[in-house]
Design a protein around this motif. Structure first.
Motif, short mmCIF file in Angstrom:
data_model
loop_
_atom_site.label_atom_id
_atom_site.label_comp_id
_atom_site.label_asym_id
_atom_site.label_seq_id
_atom_site.Cartn_x
_atom_site.Cartn_y
_atom_site.Cartn_z
N ILE A 18 -64.67 -64.73 26.29
CA ILE A 18 -66.07 -65.02 25.99
C ILE A 18 -66.81 -65.42 27.26
CG2 ILE A 18 -67.61 -66.66 24.81
CD1 ILE A 18 -65.55 -66.58 22.46
N ALA A 19 -66.20 -66.26 28.08
CA ALA A 19 -66.83 -66.66 29.34
C ALA A 19 -67.06 -65.45 30.24
CB ALA A 19 -65.98 -67.71 30.04
N GLN A 20 -66.09 -64.56 30.29
CA GLN A 20 -66.23 -63.34 31.09
C GLN A 20 -67.36 -62.46 30.54
OE1 GLN A 20 -62.71 -60.90 31.30
NE2 GLN A 20 -63.46 -59.78 33.08
N ALA A 21 -67.43 -62.31 29.23
CA ALA A 21 -68.49 -61.51 28.61
C ALA A 21 -69.85 -62.11 28.89
CB ALA A 21 -68.25 -61.40 27.10
N LEU A 22 -69.96 -63.43 28.82
CA LEU A 22 -71.22 -64.09 29.15
C LEU A 22 -71.62 -63.81 30.59
CD1 LEU A 22 -70.97 -67.53 27.34
CD2 LEU A 22 -72.73 -65.79 27.01
N GLY A 23 -70.64 -63.82 31.49
CA GLY A 23 -70.92 -63.51 32.89
C GLY A 23 -71.45 -62.10 33.07
N ILE A 24 -70.84 -61.15 32.38
CA ILE A 24 -71.28 -59.75 32.45
C ILE A 24 -72.69 -59.61 31.89
CG2 ILE A 24 -70.88 -57.43 31.52
CD1 ILE A 24 -67.82 -58.15 31.65
N LEU A 25 -72.92 -60.21 30.72
CA LEU A 25 -74.25 -60.12 30.12
C LEU A 25 -75.30 -60.83 30.98
CD1 LEU A 25 -73.42 -60.54 26.35
CD2 LEU A 25 -74.33 -58.51 27.48
N SER A 26 -74.94 -61.95 31.60
CA SER A 26 -75.88 -62.64 32.49
C SER A 26 -76.22 -61.76 33.68
CB SER A 26 -75.30 -63.97 32.97
OG SER A 26 -75.18 -64.86 31.90
N ALA A 27 -75.21 -61.09 34.24
CA ALA A 27 -75.46 -60.18 35.38
C ALA A 27 -76.39 -59.04 34.96
CB ALA A 27 -74.14 -59.63 35.91
N ARG A 28 -76.18 -58.51 33.76
CA ARG A 28 -77.08 -57.45 33.26
C ARG A 28 -78.48 -57.99 33.07
NH1 ARG A 28 -73.80 -54.02 28.66
NH2 ARG A 28 -72.20 -53.23 30.05
N ALA A 29 -78.58 -59.21 32.58
CA ALA A 29 -79.89 -59.82 32.34
C ALA A 29 -80.66 -59.97 33.64
CB ALA A 29 -79.72 -61.17 31.66
N LEU A 30 -79.95 -60.19 34.74
CA LEU A 30 -80.60 -60.38 36.03
C LEU A 30 -80.96 -59.06 36.71
CD1 LEU A 30 -78.42 -63.35 37.30
CD2 LEU A 30 -80.80 -63.43 36.53
N THR A 31 -80.50 -57.94 36.16
CA THR A 31 -80.85 -56.62 36.69
C THR A 31 -82.26 -56.28 36.21
OG1 THR A 31 -78.55 -55.95 36.60
CG2 THR A 31 -80.19 -54.19 36.77
N PRO A 32 -83.17 -55.93 37.12
CA PRO A 32 -84.56 -55.66 36.69
C PRO A 32 -84.62 -54.66 35.55
CG PRO A 32 -84.38 -55.64 39.08
CD PRO A 32 -82.98 -55.75 38.55
N GLY A 33 -85.32 -55.06 34.49
CA GLY A 33 -85.55 -54.17 33.36
C GLY A 33 -84.44 -54.13 32.34
N GLN A 34 -83.23 -54.43 32.69
CA GLN A 34 -82.10 -54.30 31.77
C GLN A 34 -82.22 -55.18 30.54
OE1 GLN A 34 -79.27 -52.45 31.40
NE2 GLN A 34 -80.21 -51.12 32.88
N PHE A 35 -82.57 -56.44 30.75
CA PHE A 35 -82.54 -57.39 29.65
C PHE A 35 -83.52 -57.01 28.55
CE2 PHE A 35 -80.75 -61.08 28.09
CZ PHE A 35 -81.67 -62.04 27.73
N MET A 36 -84.71 -56.59 28.91
CA MET A 36 -85.72 -56.33 27.91
C MET A 36 -85.66 -54.91 27.35
SD MET A 36 -86.71 -59.19 27.51
CE MET A 36 -87.50 -58.57 26.07
N LYS A 37 -85.07 -54.01 28.07
CA LYS A 37 -84.98 -52.64 27.57
C LYS A 37 -83.88 -52.46 26.55
CE LYS A 37 -87.07 -50.27 31.43
NZ LYS A 37 -86.91 -49.30 32.49
#
Length: 157
Positions: A18-37
């Motif tokens: 779960i911690a690893q998945a949160l890290g991956i999702l957080s990294a995606r969230a910080l990629t421009p446009g990824q989080f909201m698209k």
């Protein structure tokens, strides 16, 4: 209930995943446009953060003018069946972070992901308060350990 060491190791391994998945999702969230698209990814991000909690918590993702993540913060915590949310605090924090948009999320420890009338009313109050200072509410997620409901996807925004 007695827990064997095998069960404890399995739980520890699950927590690590779960911690690893949160890290991956957080990294995606910080990629421009990824989080909201990708609203499903955003919903899963909040599900992993909140889904296993035994009390209700309310979190806000603060976004910049390009909808990149500035911060995700747990602003309110409550009991097993509710958390008191103050729009003034959400507005103050959004302004202090210079956010242009927000995504809201809270968990239902009961396991029922259906938005309640109170959830819909809160979303409306927050939208009105944030609109006064030109901050958009993009979505509000209700999460459980296994499910995510997007109020925007359901047309409840």
């Amino acid at each position: 209930m007695h827990v064997t060491s095998h069960e404890a190791i399995s739980r520890d391994q699950e927590d690590a995943v779960i911690a690893q998945a949160l890290g991956i999702l957080s990294a995606r969230a910080l990629t421009p446009g990824q989080f909201m698209k990708d609203p499903p990814t955003a919903g899963q991000f909040f599900r992993l953060r909140l889904g296993e909690e035994s009390r209700e918590h309310f979190e806000v993702a603060f976004l910049d003018n390009r909808h990149r993540l500035i911060a995700v913060e747990r602003l309110f915590s409550g009991s097993v069946d509710g958390a008191e949310v103050h729009p003034r605090v959400v507005v103050q924090r959004a302004l202090s972070l210079n956010a242009v948009a927000v995504m809201l999320a809270h968990n239902h420890p009961s396991g029922n992901p259906e938005p309640s009338p109170a959830d819909r009313m809160l979303t409306s109050r927050l939208r009105e308060a944030l609109c006064l200072v030109d901050i958009r509410v993009l979505d509000h997620f209700v999460v459980t350990a296994t499910d995510v409901v997007s109020l925007a996807t359901r047309g409840l925004m």
